[in-house]
Design a protein around this motif. Structure first.
Motif, PDB file in Angstrom:
ATOM      1  N   TYR A 155       0.616  -1.084  -0.094  1.00  0.00           N
ATOM      2  CA  TYR A 155       0.319   0.107   0.363  1.00  0.00           C
ATOM      3  C   TYR A 155       0.557   1.031   0.235  1.00  0.00           C
ATOM      4  CZ  TYR A 155      -3.242   3.940   1.512  1.00  0.00           C
ATOM      5  OH  TYR A 155      -3.925   5.047   1.421  1.00  0.00           O
TER       6      TYR A 155
ATOM      7  N   PRO B 214      -4.443  -4.012  -1.496  1.00  0.00           N
ATOM      8  CA  PRO B 214      -3.408  -2.383  -0.923  1.00  0.00           C
ATOM      9  C   PRO B 214      -3.045  -1.858  -2.379  1.00  0.00           C
ATOM     10  CG  PRO B 214      -3.461  -4.161   0.387  1.00  0.00           C
ATOM     11  CD  PRO B 214      -4.251  -5.258  -1.574  1.00  0.00           C
TER      12      PRO B 214
ATOM     13  N   MET C 142      -5.909   3.147   3.099  1.00  0.00           N
ATOM     14  CA  MET C 142      -5.985   1.431   2.883  1.00  0.00           C
ATOM     15  C   MET C 142      -6.741   0.698   3.492  1.00  0.00           C
ATOM     16  SD  MET C 142      -3.165  -1.162   3.128  1.00  0.00           S
ATOM     17  CE  MET C 142      -2.793  -2.481   3.958  1.00  0.00           C
TER      18      MET C 142
END
Length: 418
Positions: A28, A326, A336
């Motif tokens: 992420y 992600p 997220m």
């Protein structure tokens, strides 16, 4: 892409597997650091994109007092003499005299000087006079009742869906500054795969070539039929050529198979040849352990990503929900993904030092999750009847009544769970 170089022994040596939660956070972060550029686009072209700046309203909402019913805008105590009519879309003259009224339609601007709006069904009209008793609660919407001018309604990173588009239009916007949908491609590796007909003679049917693009679209990606290539021949030159070509047009290239280091697993040498850096190389999760995410720099200076999905179908989907979801959230500038909690209805075994992603079906009326059958790495039957994966953390097992995180399977773009 970078100049092709020969693989080295040190470069292809796999590091220890990343923890599942660590891997999600890591991908992420790199996605967010490489968030796609923003541009202003007409409202009709924004569905499925992501707000690149907060949505604010250009005026008070409503911008002027509007009647919430059909009836009479009155001044004074009545009876009221009818002096006009107000329809939506017009600007009425002020009511300057007591005991006067104008007929008013729902959504019409309430004239200045009006003291109440009397519902038509609670009024009597005869000989040019209107009688009745207005309700104590005002029957019009006041300016700013929904929002005040320049008020932030939605933050940066909000996915744009039809409701957001409608709100933006109501706020007076003709365009929105958004991040475009990521462009994705898929390379299918494996000479043993069939692309039509039933499996036979030692060859199996490719299930991921048709399925992965559909999953990617549900995560908001653009995937054209020409972006799906394969099966790619099991040679290093074919892998290098296919991946280099795919990276020319895609922000993300997913590959299926070849994530281990077997005699015909060429993904790692291909990444080395193209100068890629690993973000994650294997994850301590079952199923799906030999997944990876790598990063390259394109000729425009922007990052491109390669997600190596295992060849076993269920393992490949575990890699999608673990690494690709992600990453795409970051690339789109979204938050997220937060995992909801579910209650286990039955026991779910742990997988020792690995996170176990266990397919479950949700009984929403009872508020519990049931593990499903047919959940081998190579099986898709269980996946087809599941709602997501229950997360059983390393060193634990799931017992009936336990509250555990759930990784939902992706819905259609913009769709919200019930």
């Amino acid at each position: 892409m970078s100049t092709e170089t020969a693989p080295t022994a040190d470069r292809v040596t796999a590091p220890p597997p990343a923890g599942w939660e660590e891997a999600r956070s890591r991908v992420y972060a790199v996605g967010l650091a490489a968030a796609l550029p923003a541009a202003a686009r007409p409202l009709v072209d924004t569905d499925g994109s992501t707000l690149a700046e907060p949505l604010t309203t250009r005026t008070d909402l409503p911008a002027f007092p509007t009647s919430s019913v059909d009836g009479w805008a009155v001044r004074g105590r009545g009876p009221w003499r009818v002096v006009g009519r107000v329809l939506a879309g017009s600007t009425p003259a002020p009511l300057t005299e007591d005991d006067t009224t104008v007929e008013i339609a729902t959504g019409a601007m309430v004239p200045e000087g009006a003291t109440a709006v009397l519902r038509v069904e609670e009024s009597t009209s005869a000989d040019g006079l209107v009688t009745g008793v207005p309700r104590e609660t005002p029957e019009w919407r006041k300016p700013g009742e929904e929002a005040y001018a320049d008020e932030e309604l939605l933050p940066t990173g909000t996915p744009v869906d039809p409701a957001v588009i409608g709100l933006a239009a109501a706020c007076g916007h003709d365009t929105l500054r958004v991040r475009r949908a990521p462009r994705a491609a898929l390379l299918v590796f494996g000479d043993e795969l069939l692309t039509a007909g039933p499996p036979a003679a030692g060859r199996i049917r490719d299930a991921l070539g048709p399925a992965v693009p559909a999953w990617l679209r549900r995560y908001g990606c653009q995937v054209r039929p020409s972006d799906v290539v394969g099966p790619v021949a099991d040679t290093l030159p074919a892998h290098v050529a296919a991946l280099r070509s795919a990276l020319g047009n895609a922000d993300l290239v997913c590959t299926t198979g070849g994530t281990m280091n077997g005699p015909v697993d060429h993904l790692h040498p291909t990444l080395e040849a193209l100068g890629a850096d690993y973000v994650v190389n294997t994850v301590a999760v079952r199923p799906g352990f030999p997944m990876l995410l790598a990063r390259l720099t394109g000729p425009d200076g922007r990052a491109r990503f390669v997600a190596g999905l295992p060849g076993n179908p269920q393992s490949a989907i575990v890699a999608l929900v673990s690494l690709v979801a992600p990453l795409l959230a970051g690339l789109q500038g979204r938050s997220m993904p937060v995992l909801p909690q579910v209650t286990l209805a039955e026991a779910v075994p742990g997988r020792g030092g690995h996170t176990h992603l266990a397919l479950v079906r949700l009984d929403r009326s009872a508020g519990v999750a049931f593990p499903v059958r047919h959940v081998g790495s190579a099986m898709l039957r269980g996946l087809a009847g599941a709602d997501g994966f229950a997360v059983i953390r390393p060193g634990t097992s799931g017992e009936p009544g336990d509250r555990v995180p759930l990784v939902p399977l992706p819905l259609f773009p913009g769709e919200r769970p019930s």
